[in-house]
Design a protein around this motif. Structure first.
Motif, PDB file in Angstrom:
ATOM      1  N   MET A   1       0.823  -1.175   0.000  1.00  0.00           N
ATOM      2  CA  MET A   1       0.000   0.000   0.000  1.00  0.00           C
ATOM      3  C   MET A   1       0.869   1.242   0.000  1.00  0.00           C
ATOM      4  SD  MET A   1      -2.497  -1.430   2.919  1.00  0.00           S
ATOM      5  CE  MET A   1      -1.057  -2.213   3.607  1.00  0.00           C
ATOM      6  N   GLU A   2       0.431   2.240  -0.685  1.00  0.00           N
ATOM      7  CA  GLU A   2       1.139   3.520  -0.715  1.00  0.00           C
ATOM      8  C   GLU A   2       0.562   4.447   0.344  1.00  0.00           C
ATOM      9  OE1 GLU A   2       2.380   3.836  -5.416  1.00  0.00           O
ATOM     10  OE2 GLU A   2       1.163   5.399  -4.505  1.00  0.00           O
ATOM     11  N   ILE A   3       1.455   5.095   1.061  1.00  0.00           N
ATOM     12  CA  ILE A   3       1.065   6.066   2.074  1.00  0.00           C
ATOM     13  C   ILE A   3       1.539   7.438   1.604  1.00  0.00           C
ATOM     14  CG2 ILE A   3       1.225   6.750   4.488  1.00  0.00           C
ATOM     15  CD1 ILE A   3      -0.049   3.913   3.952  1.00  0.00           C
ATOM     16  N   ARG A   4       0.605   8.359   1.527  1.00  0.00           N
ATOM     17  CA  ARG A   4       0.905   9.729   1.105  1.00  0.00           C
ATOM     18  C   ARG A   4       0.356  10.710   2.134  1.00  0.00           C
ATOM     19  NH1 ARG A   4       2.552   9.975  -4.156  1.00  0.00           N
ATOM     20  NH2 ARG A   4       2.255   8.075  -5.344  1.00  0.00           N
ATOM     21  N   PHE A   5       0.945  11.888   2.147  1.00  0.00           N
ATOM     22  CA  PHE A   5       0.456  12.977   2.991  1.00  0.00           C
ATOM     23  C   PHE A   5       0.155  14.172   2.110  1.00  0.00           C
ATOM     24  CE2 PHE A   5       2.260  10.320   6.139  1.00  0.00           C
ATOM     25  CZ  PHE A   5       1.633  10.641   7.335  1.00  0.00           C
ATOM     26  N   ARG A  53      -1.248  -3.053   7.817  1.00  0.00           N
ATOM     27  CA  ARG A  53      -2.472  -2.265   7.857  1.00  0.00           C
ATOM     28  C   ARG A  53      -2.299  -0.951   8.627  1.00  0.00           C
ATOM     29  NH1 ARG A  53      -8.330  -4.663   9.606  1.00  0.00           N
ATOM     30  NH2 ARG A  53      -9.268  -2.652  10.027  1.00  0.00           N
ATOM     31  N   TYR A  54      -1.393  -0.921   9.586  1.00  0.00           N
ATOM     32  CA  TYR A  54      -1.234   0.240  10.454  1.00  0.00           C
ATOM     33  C   TYR A  54       0.114   0.922  10.247  1.00  0.00           C
ATOM     34  CZ  TYR A  54      -5.058  -2.006  12.949  1.00  0.00           C
ATOM     35  OH  TYR A  54      -6.251  -2.593  13.266  1.00  0.00           O
ATOM     36  N   PHE A  55       0.112   2.222  10.420  1.00  0.00           N
ATOM     37  CA  PHE A  55       1.341   2.989  10.539  1.00  0.00           C
ATOM     38  C   PHE A  55       1.018   4.172  11.442  1.00  0.00           C
ATOM     39  CE2 PHE A  55      -0.765   5.300   7.223  1.00  0.00           C
ATOM     40  CZ  PHE A  55      -0.376   6.620   7.376  1.00  0.00           C
ATOM     41  N   CYS A  56       2.038   4.867  11.876  1.00  0.00           N
ATOM     42  CA  CYS A  56       1.853   6.016  12.763  1.00  0.00           C
ATOM     43  C   CYS A  56       2.623   7.206  12.207  1.00  0.00           C
ATOM     44  CB  CYS A  56       2.357   5.687  14.168  1.00  0.00           C
ATOM     45  SG  CYS A  56       1.530   4.293  14.942  1.00  0.00           S
ATOM     46  N   PHE A  57       2.195   8.411  12.608  1.00  0.00           N
ATOM     47  CA  PHE A  57       2.900   9.595  12.128  1.00  0.00           C
ATOM     48  C   PHE A  57       2.897  10.706  13.166  1.00  0.00           C
ATOM     49  CE2 PHE A  57      -1.401  10.904  11.172  1.00  0.00           C
ATOM     50  CZ  PHE A  57      -1.386  12.296  11.257  1.00  0.00           C
ATOM     51  N   ASP A 102      -5.180   3.505  10.489  1.00  0.00           N
ATOM     52  CA  ASP A 102      -5.611   2.199   9.992  1.00  0.00           C
ATOM     53  C   ASP A 102      -5.933   2.347   8.515  1.00  0.00           C
ATOM     54  OD1 ASP A 102      -6.804  -0.209   9.345  1.00  0.00           O
ATOM     55  OD2 ASP A 102      -8.215  -0.176  11.025  1.00  0.00           O
ATOM     56  N   THR A 103      -5.101   1.765   7.666  1.00  0.00           N
ATOM     57  CA  THR A 103      -5.301   1.885   6.217  1.00  0.00           C
ATOM     58  C   THR A 103      -6.395   0.960   5.701  1.00  0.00           C
ATOM     59  OG1 THR A 103      -3.746   0.150   5.596  1.00  0.00           O
ATOM     60  CG2 THR A 103      -2.840   2.377   5.944  1.00  0.00           C
ATOM     61  N   GLY A 105      -5.963  -1.777   4.665  1.00  0.00           N
ATOM     62  CA  GLY A 105      -5.393  -2.494   3.529  1.00  0.00           C
ATOM     63  C   GLY A 105      -5.445  -1.742   2.215  1.00  0.00           C
ATOM     64  N   ASN A 106      -5.701  -0.426   2.264  1.00  0.00           N
ATOM     65  CA  ASN A 106      -5.824   0.380   1.049  1.00  0.00           C
ATOM     66  C   ASN A 106      -4.735   1.446   0.974  1.00  0.00           C
ATOM     67  OD1 ASN A 106      -8.417  -0.754   0.217  1.00  0.00           O
ATOM     68  ND2 ASN A 106      -9.227   0.292   2.016  1.00  0.00           N
ATOM     69  N   ASP A 107      -4.445   1.911  -0.245  1.00  0.00           N
ATOM     70  CA  ASP A 107      -3.604   3.093  -0.380  1.00  0.00           C
ATOM     71  C   ASP A 107      -4.256   4.203   0.436  1.00  0.00           C
ATOM     72  OD1 ASP A 107      -1.996   1.692  -2.131  1.00  0.00           O
ATOM     73  OD2 ASP A 107      -2.798   2.663  -3.927  1.00  0.00           O
ATOM     74  N   THR A 108      -3.429   5.025   1.069  1.00  0.00           N
ATOM     75  CA  THR A 108      -3.976   6.024   2.002  1.00  0.00           C
ATOM     76  C   THR A 108      -3.314   7.360   1.797  1.00  0.00           C
ATOM     77  OG1 THR A 108      -4.411   4.296   3.648  1.00  0.00           O
ATOM     78  CG2 THR A 108      -4.257   6.558   4.463  1.00  0.00           C
ATOM     79  N   ILE A 109      -4.149   8.418   1.830  1.00  0.00           N
ATOM     80  CA  ILE A 109      -3.662   9.785   1.867  1.00  0.00           C
ATOM     81  C   ILE A 109      -4.091  10.376   3.203  1.00  0.00           C
ATOM     82  CG2 ILE A 109      -3.814  12.105   0.891  1.00  0.00           C
ATOM     83  CD1 ILE A 109      -4.330  10.844  -1.826  1.00  0.00           C
ATOM     84  N   VAL A 110      -3.118  10.824   3.980  1.00  0.00           N
ATOM     85  CA  VAL A 110      -3.402  11.509   5.242  1.00  0.00           C
ATOM     86  C   VAL A 110      -3.461  12.994   4.942  1.00  0.00           C
ATOM     87  CG1 VAL A 110      -2.565  12.005   7.571  1.00  0.00           C
ATOM     88  CG2 VAL A 110      -2.249   9.718   6.585  1.00  0.00           C
TER      89      VAL A 110
END
Length: 114
Positions: A1-5, A53-57, A102-103, A105-110
């Protein structure tokens, strides 16, 4: 999954992340830490690819807005860093708590909003 801000504020934002990394940080807390991505107002940055599924920022803007939370804490540094949760250094400028995402399981934009 891609994580973007995406920085939806009028100030420059700096972002640090904590992500599950059992291979790279097996003996140092199982979670990796990285920073900084500097994102101008209205800008977007790709910060991470993850299978977890999880990451923190943690994020902060030049005008003092902060996004922090109860996870971690992580060591932060004045310059770019790539470390593990339990590895600290006298070069650290502090420790900060992070927010969990909690993504599902999907690409996520914060979106960083005030």
């Amino acid at each position: 999954m891609e994580i973007r801000f995406r920085n939806n504020t009028a100030s420059t934002a700096s972002v640090a992340v904590m992500f599950y990394s059992p291979d790279g940080c097996a003996h140092d807390g199982q979670w990796g830490t990285r920073g900084w991505w500097v994102i101008g107002p209205g800008g977007t940055a790709h910060v991470l690819n993850t299978g977890n599924r999880y990451f923190c920022f943690y994020a902060e803007t030049t005008d003092g807005t902060v996004w922090a939370g109860e996870f971690g804490p992580i060591y932060i540094y004045a310059g770019a860093f790539d470390s593990c949760l339990l590895i600290g250094s006298t070069a650290a400028i502090g420790k900060v708590g992070t927010r969990r995402v909690d993504t599902r399981g999907n690409d996520t934009i914060v979106n960083l909003n005030r």
